[in-house]
Design a protein around this motif. Structure first.
Motif, PDB file in Angstrom:
ATOM      1  N   TYR A   5     -56.817  20.187 -60.261  1.00  0.00           N
ATOM      2  CA  TYR A   5     -56.908  19.445 -59.006  1.00  0.00           C
ATOM      3  C   TYR A   5     -56.235  18.079 -59.047  1.00  0.00           C
ATOM      4  O   TYR A   5     -56.458  17.259 -58.155  1.00  0.00           O
ATOM      5  CB  TYR A   5     -58.382  19.303 -58.610  1.00  0.00           C
ATOM      6  CG  TYR A   5     -58.943  20.578 -58.045  1.00  0.00           C
ATOM      7  CD1 TYR A   5     -58.865  20.860 -56.687  1.00  0.00           C
ATOM      8  CD2 TYR A   5     -59.505  21.541 -58.882  1.00  0.00           C
ATOM      9  CE1 TYR A   5     -59.351  22.041 -56.170  1.00  0.00           C
ATOM     10  CE2 TYR A   5     -59.994  22.730 -58.368  1.00  0.00           C
ATOM     11  CZ  TYR A   5     -59.914  22.976 -57.012  1.00  0.00           C
ATOM     12  OH  TYR A   5     -60.379  24.164 -56.504  1.00  0.00           O
ATOM     13  N   PHE A   6     -55.390  17.809 -60.044  1.00  0.00           N
ATOM     14  CA  PHE A   6     -54.770  16.492 -60.132  1.00  0.00           C
ATOM     15  C   PHE A   6     -54.011  16.124 -58.849  1.00  0.00           C
ATOM     16  O   PHE A   6     -54.111  14.993 -58.356  1.00  0.00           O
ATOM     17  CB  PHE A   6     -53.811  16.429 -61.323  1.00  0.00           C
ATOM     18  CG  PHE A   6     -54.483  16.290 -62.663  1.00  0.00           C
ATOM     19  CD1 PHE A   6     -55.832  16.011 -62.785  1.00  0.00           C
ATOM     20  CD2 PHE A   6     -53.734  16.434 -63.835  1.00  0.00           C
ATOM     21  CE1 PHE A   6     -56.434  15.870 -64.035  1.00  0.00           C
ATOM     22  CE2 PHE A   6     -54.322  16.295 -65.088  1.00  0.00           C
ATOM     23  CZ  PHE A   6     -55.673  16.018 -65.182  1.00  0.00           C
ATOM     24  N   GLU A   7     -53.225  17.046 -58.313  1.00  0.00           N
ATOM     25  CA  GLU A   7     -52.468  16.750 -57.095  1.00  0.00           C
ATOM     26  C   GLU A   7     -53.401  16.434 -55.936  1.00  0.00           C
ATOM     27  O   GLU A   7     -53.183  15.475 -55.179  1.00  0.00           O
ATOM     28  CB  GLU A   7     -51.564  17.933 -56.729  1.00  0.00           C
ATOM     29  CG  GLU A   7     -50.756  17.694 -55.457  1.00  0.00           C
ATOM     30  CD  GLU A   7     -49.931  18.897 -55.036  1.00  0.00           C
ATOM     31  OE1 GLU A   7     -48.975  18.718 -54.253  1.00  0.00           O
ATOM     32  OE2 GLU A   7     -50.240  20.029 -55.473  1.00  0.00           O
ATOM     33  N   THR A   8     -54.458  17.219 -55.798  1.00  0.00           N
ATOM     34  CA  THR A   8     -55.408  17.017 -54.705  1.00  0.00           C
ATOM     35  C   THR A   8     -56.185  15.721 -54.883  1.00  0.00           C
ATOM     36  O   THR A   8     -56.458  15.004 -53.908  1.00  0.00           O
ATOM     37  CB  THR A   8     -56.366  18.221 -54.631  1.00  0.00           C
ATOM     38  OG1 THR A   8     -55.598  19.401 -54.356  1.00  0.00           O
ATOM     39  CG2 THR A   8     -57.413  18.040 -53.562  1.00  0.00           C
ATOM     40  N   ILE A   9     -56.528  15.396 -56.136  1.00  0.00           N
ATOM     41  CA  ILE A   9     -57.192  14.124 -56.419  1.00  0.00           C
ATOM     42  C   ILE A   9     -56.316  12.963 -55.969  1.00  0.00           C
ATOM     43  O   ILE A   9     -56.799  11.998 -55.346  1.00  0.00           O
ATOM     44  CB  ILE A   9     -57.521  14.030 -57.925  1.00  0.00           C
ATOM     45  CG1 ILE A   9     -58.676  14.986 -58.265  1.00  0.00           C
ATOM     46  CG2 ILE A   9     -57.853  12.605 -58.336  1.00  0.00           C
ATOM     47  CD1 ILE A   9     -58.855  15.247 -59.748  1.00  0.00           C
ATOM     48  N   ALA A  10     -55.011  13.031 -56.243  1.00  0.00           N
ATOM     49  CA  ALA A  10     -54.090  11.977 -55.810  1.00  0.00           C
ATOM     50  C   ALA A  10     -54.053  11.883 -54.286  1.00  0.00           C
ATOM     51  O   ALA A  10     -53.987  10.780 -53.720  1.00  0.00           O
ATOM     52  CB  ALA A  10     -52.689  12.240 -56.371  1.00  0.00           C
ATOM     53  N   ASP A  11     -54.110  13.021 -53.598  1.00  0.00           N
ATOM     54  CA  ASP A  11     -54.122  13.017 -52.132  1.00  0.00           C
ATOM     55  C   ASP A  11     -55.350  12.298 -51.586  1.00  0.00           C
ATOM     56  O   ASP A  11     -55.267  11.531 -50.614  1.00  0.00           O
ATOM     57  CB  ASP A  11     -54.093  14.452 -51.594  1.00  0.00           C
ATOM     58  CG  ASP A  11     -52.763  15.143 -51.831  1.00  0.00           C
ATOM     59  OD1 ASP A  11     -51.723  14.459 -51.798  1.00  0.00           O
ATOM     60  OD2 ASP A  11     -52.760  16.369 -52.048  1.00  0.00           O
ATOM     61  N   PHE A  12     -56.501  12.536 -52.182  1.00  0.00           N
ATOM     62  CA  PHE A  12     -57.722  11.856 -51.745  1.00  0.00           C
ATOM     63  C   PHE A  12     -57.639  10.353 -52.028  1.00  0.00           C
ATOM     64  O   PHE A  12     -58.037   9.525 -51.199  1.00  0.00           O
ATOM     65  CB  PHE A  12     -58.943  12.443 -52.462  1.00  0.00           C
ATOM     66  CG  PHE A  12     -59.339  13.816 -52.002  1.00  0.00           C
ATOM     67  CD1 PHE A  12     -59.363  14.150 -50.661  1.00  0.00           C
ATOM     68  CD2 PHE A  12     -59.709  14.786 -52.934  1.00  0.00           C
ATOM     69  CE1 PHE A  12     -59.738  15.428 -50.238  1.00  0.00           C
ATOM     70  CE2 PHE A  12     -60.088  16.058 -52.526  1.00  0.00           C
ATOM     71  CZ  PHE A  12     -60.102  16.379 -51.174  1.00  0.00           C
ATOM     72  N   ARG A  13     -57.127   9.983 -53.192  1.00  0.00           N
ATOM     73  CA  ARG A  13     -57.074   8.570 -53.578  1.00  0.00           C
ATOM     74  C   ARG A  13     -56.150   7.781 -52.657  1.00  0.00           C
ATOM     75  O   ARG A  13     -56.436   6.616 -52.322  1.00  0.00           O
ATOM     76  CB  ARG A  13     -56.611   8.444 -55.025  1.00  0.00           C
ATOM     77  CG  ARG A  13     -57.579   9.061 -56.041  1.00  0.00           C
ATOM     78  CD  ARG A  13     -57.030   8.959 -57.445  1.00  0.00           C
ATOM     79  NE  ARG A  13     -56.989   7.584 -57.894  1.00  0.00           N
ATOM     80  CZ  ARG A  13     -56.107   7.112 -58.782  1.00  0.00           C
ATOM     81  NH1 ARG A  13     -55.172   7.920 -59.290  1.00  0.00           N
ATOM     82  NH2 ARG A  13     -56.138   5.847 -59.163  1.00  0.00           N
ATOM     83  N   ARG A  14     -55.053   8.395 -52.236  1.00  0.00           N
ATOM     84  CA  ARG A  14     -54.141   7.709 -51.316  1.00  0.00           C
ATOM     85  C   ARG A  14     -54.788   7.436 -49.961  1.00  0.00           C
ATOM     86  O   ARG A  14     -54.332   6.570 -49.218  1.00  0.00           O
ATOM     87  CB  ARG A  14     -52.869   8.531 -51.130  1.00  0.00           C
ATOM     88  CG  ARG A  14     -51.874   8.406 -52.277  1.00  0.00           C
ATOM     89  CD  ARG A  14     -50.532   8.985 -51.908  1.00  0.00           C
ATOM     90  NE  ARG A  14     -50.580  10.433 -51.773  1.00  0.00           N
ATOM     91  CZ  ARG A  14     -50.359  11.291 -52.756  1.00  0.00           C
ATOM     92  NH1 ARG A  14     -50.077  10.841 -53.970  1.00  0.00           N
ATOM     93  NH2 ARG A  14     -50.408  12.587 -52.548  1.00  0.00           N
ATOM     94  N   ARG A  15     -55.831   8.165 -49.640  1.00  0.00           N
ATOM     95  CA  ARG A  15     -56.545   7.960 -48.389  1.00  0.00           C
ATOM     96  C   ARG A  15     -57.641   6.896 -48.500  1.00  0.00           C
ATOM     97  O   ARG A  15     -58.369   6.666 -47.534  1.00  0.00           O
ATOM     98  CB  ARG A  15     -57.147   9.293 -47.929  1.00  0.00           C
ATOM     99  CG  ARG A  15     -56.119  10.262 -47.389  1.00  0.00           C
ATOM    100  CD  ARG A  15     -56.638  11.676 -47.267  1.00  0.00           C
ATOM    101  NE  ARG A  15     -55.778  12.482 -46.412  1.00  0.00           N
ATOM    102  CZ  ARG A  15     -54.624  13.018 -46.788  1.00  0.00           C
ATOM    103  NH1 ARG A  15     -54.203  12.832 -48.033  1.00  0.00           N
ATOM    104  NH2 ARG A  15     -53.896  13.724 -45.956  1.00  0.00           N
ATOM    105  N   GLY A  16     -57.781   6.303 -49.660  1.00  0.00           N
ATOM    106  CA  GLY A  16     -58.767   5.248 -49.839  1.00  0.00           C
ATOM    107  C   GLY A  16     -60.059   5.686 -50.493  1.00  0.00           C
ATOM    108  O   GLY A  16     -61.016   4.912 -50.554  1.00  0.00           O
ATOM    109  N   PHE A  17     -60.091   6.916 -51.014  1.00  0.00           N
ATOM    110  CA  PHE A  17     -61.295   7.433 -51.658  1.00  0.00           C
ATOM    111  C   PHE A  17     -61.195   7.331 -53.179  1.00  0.00           C
ATOM    112  O   PHE A  17     -60.149   7.633 -53.755  1.00  0.00           O
ATOM    113  CB  PHE A  17     -61.522   8.902 -51.299  1.00  0.00           C
ATOM    114  CG  PHE A  17     -61.801   9.143 -49.844  1.00  0.00           C
ATOM    115  CD1 PHE A  17     -63.064   8.947 -49.315  1.00  0.00           C
ATOM    116  CD2 PHE A  17     -60.786   9.574 -48.994  1.00  0.00           C
ATOM    117  CE1 PHE A  17     -63.325   9.173 -47.975  1.00  0.00           C
ATOM    118  CE2 PHE A  17     -61.032   9.809 -47.648  1.00  0.00           C
ATOM    119  CZ  PHE A  17     -62.306   9.601 -47.133  1.00  0.00           C
TER     120      PHE A  17
END
Length: 324
Positions: A66-78
């Motif tokens: 889930y590294f790619e998905t984790i990065a997607d969430f982090r870019r949203r401020g999470f």
């Protein structure tokens, strides 16, 4: 900051096609029943603070996937917090054959999540907390919404495992058969199909998980880099536990017992779990609803960009925009 890894503790597999997102903290924690689980947390990487995503995986999965998905969430401020369920990934395996997927009771996954919430989320991660679950993790997330309405503000599910299609009996019937076999001492035996093969580049055509070959091969490469992460067929005891939990989710009273806002995404081309059952459950829930993603296979977060775009548009409408 690079990943914080104790040389004597757990690690995250870092390969060129799937690098560890910067800022990781990796560790172990022990559940209330003394099972050691691997976890990782990341701070947000951009945007206004929005809280923490607690990401829980499907059967056979592991943090690295889930590294790619984790990065997607982090870019949203999470911030993101995740762990490997007992019996898989980098967490304790429960039986002698480490390659089999096993759990004694489906309720043990609730023990994992509850322990993670109290030991890692509450002390180390900023609130509010949002639960994101895929497949088996989606079913465990629904039960979390039944067991404790205060742990998470919202629940977002990807292809939740609420039922399986093309079974010879109902979920309750399958659970009874598997429970009987377990009682007879066969609980640690694997159950699978002769056609099932370990994932490889050669198995991409017509695979049930994703239409994106790059993301599919990336999953294969992670296991090649660390074969210890892999599990294969489930045991009969796992089947008994999971079928029993799915039968519970089919009970008439279950939808009203989920007391947290829920959005469930079903994959229109899902060949792993029943999208029809997800739709039926969504129609019956008081606090939930569902969407069907056209053209998608089971692994919604691992799908092609056009499908992932729809998944994250739904996530943003349900979670990101509500957390502002």
């Amino acid at each position: 900051m690079s990943a914080v890894v104790d040389p004597n503790g757990p690690h995250l597999v870092n390969i060129a096609s799937n690098p560890v997102p910067e800022g990781a903290r990796v560790g172990y924690f022990k559940t209330s029943d003394k099972v050691q689980l691997r976890y990782a947390i990341w701070p947000k990487s951009a945007g206004a603070h929005r809280g923490t995503i607690c990401l829980v995986q499907g059967r056979t999965e592991f943090i690295e996937k889930y590294f790619e998905t984790i990065a997607d969430f982090r870019r949203r401020g999470f911030a993101v917090a995740t762990f490997d369920w007992r019996g898989q990934g980098g967490s304790d395996r429960l039986i002698a054959n480490r390659k089999l997927g096993h759990v004694e009771r489906f309720e043990d996954y609730w023990t994992d999540l509850q322990s993670f919430h109290s030991q890692i989320l509450l002390p180390d991660c900023p609130p509010p907390y949002y639960l994101v679950g895929h497949s088996m993790g989606g079913l465990a997330s629904l039960y979390a919404g039944v067991n404790d309405r205060m742990m998470f503000d919202r629940i977002f599910l990807s292809a939740p495992m609420v039922a399986l299609d093309n079974q010879p009996l109902s979920m309750a019937g399958m659970a009874r058969v598997a429970e009987t076999l377990s009682f007879l001492g066969l609980g640690h035996m694997p159950i699978g199909r002769k056609a099932d093969k370990p994932a490889s580049e050669a198995t991409f055509p017509n695979n049930p998980l994703t239409g994106d070959i790059v993301r599919y091969v990336r999953m294969v490469d992670i296991v090649k880099a660390d074969p210890s992460l892999e599990i294969g067929a489930p045991t009969i005891r796992w089947i008994a536990s999971a079928m029993g939990a799915m039968a519970g989710a089919a009970r008439d009273e279950f939808p009203a017992q989920v007391r947290i806002p829920v959005l469930m995404l079903a994959a229109a081309r899902d060949g792993v779990v029943s999208s029809a059952a997800t739709e039926q459950l969504g129609l019956r829930m008081r606090t939930g609803r569902h969407l069907v993603i056209a053209g998608a296979r089971h692994e919604l977060f691992m799908e092609m960009d056009v499908i992932r775009g729809q998944v994250f548009a739904a996530f943003d409408a349900f979670v990101t925009d509500q957390s502002a």
